[in-house]
Enzyme design. Structure first.
Site: not given
Ligand code: 13P
Length: 249
Positions: A9, A11, A94, A96, A166, A172, A213
């Site tokens: 991904n 991003k 996702h 985010e 996730e 991250g 991660s």
């Protein structure tokens, strides 16, 4: 039984020029992969990614899609537009997007339906926040996110949806869930799918990735776990060498 799938991904990273370079570097490094290999790129890179991966084992995905077929939705992209480009996968839900762009379980479900109807394969993201984890709500959150996302989705579509678990606190941050913890949590998701559909479908058809991660150092340990069928890779998907090491875990 369940073919592993490793997806990057990207991003909001990589220009068209950077996309060309990264794919050129990546192709020889992943050509013998035993798993499915996908890169999900920003909209502006998709046409380039499709052209540059042609004839290779790398599939291309988008990072979001709107639920409507077309219309007055300034700034949005429809599933049909993605299909016409040659895109095969799309990430939906996702964290985010849930966190910064008002994504809800209902909009996730609407996007999943639109993507499937257009013939796209979906990478559906679910996962708990740190607060939810510390509050003992992991199971409750995952069962809710999964149940809502699969509302009105037929059993025949299960092979077209990959679930990515996730944990938000691992994205991250350099903090990975331990492989045992990731495995146990993914088992909760698989059990939920067994209840929603059937145990055999959940066991044979539903692929569930871990994301957060994941990198060349921890990939093989995570991939060795019984419940983990792949990875959704953020940071480590931006360097050909790192991503290929995860793919060739
Ligand atoms: P990182 O691998 O950078 O933690 O990102 C994970 C992720 O969000 C993939 O969708």
């Amino acid at each position: 039984m369940r073919k592993p799938i490793i997806a990057g991904n990207w991003k909001m990273n990589n220009t068209i020029a950077e996309t060309k370079q990264l794919i050129a570097d990546l192709k020889p490094l992943v050509k013998d992969a035993k798993c499915d290999v996908v890169i999900c790129t920003p909209y502006t890179d998709l046409a380039t990614a499709v052209a540059e991966t042609k004839g290779s084992n790398i599939k291309v995905g988008a990072e979001n899609v709107h639920w409507a077929e077309k219309g007055a939705f300034t700034g949005e992209i429809s599933a049909k537009m993605l299909v016409e480009l040659g895109v095969e996968y799309v990430i939906i839900g996702h964290s985010e997007r849930r966190q910064y762009f008002g994504e809800t379980d209902q909009t996730v479900n609407a996007r999943v339906k639109a993507a499937l109807a257009a013939g796209l394969k979906v990478i559906l993201c679910i996962g708990e926040t740190l607060e939810e984890r510390e509050g003992g709500k992991v199971e409750e959150v995952l069962v809710r996110q999964t149940t809502e996302a699969f509302k009105d989705i037929d059993k025949s579509e299960l092979e077209n949806i990959v679930i990515a678990y996730e944990p938000v606190w691992a994205i991250g941050t350099g903090k990975t869930a331990t492989s045992q913890d990731a495995n146990d949590t993914i088992k909760i998701v698989r059990d939920t799918m067994a209840k929603l559909y059937c145990p055999k479908c959940a066991e044979e058809k539903v692929r569930i990735q871990y994301g957060g991660s994941m990198n060349p150092k921890n990939a093989s340990e995570l991939m060795a776990m019984e419940q983990i069928d792949g990875g959704l890779i953020g940071g480590a998907s931006l360097k050909a060498e790192d991503f290929s090491k995860v793919v060739n875990y």
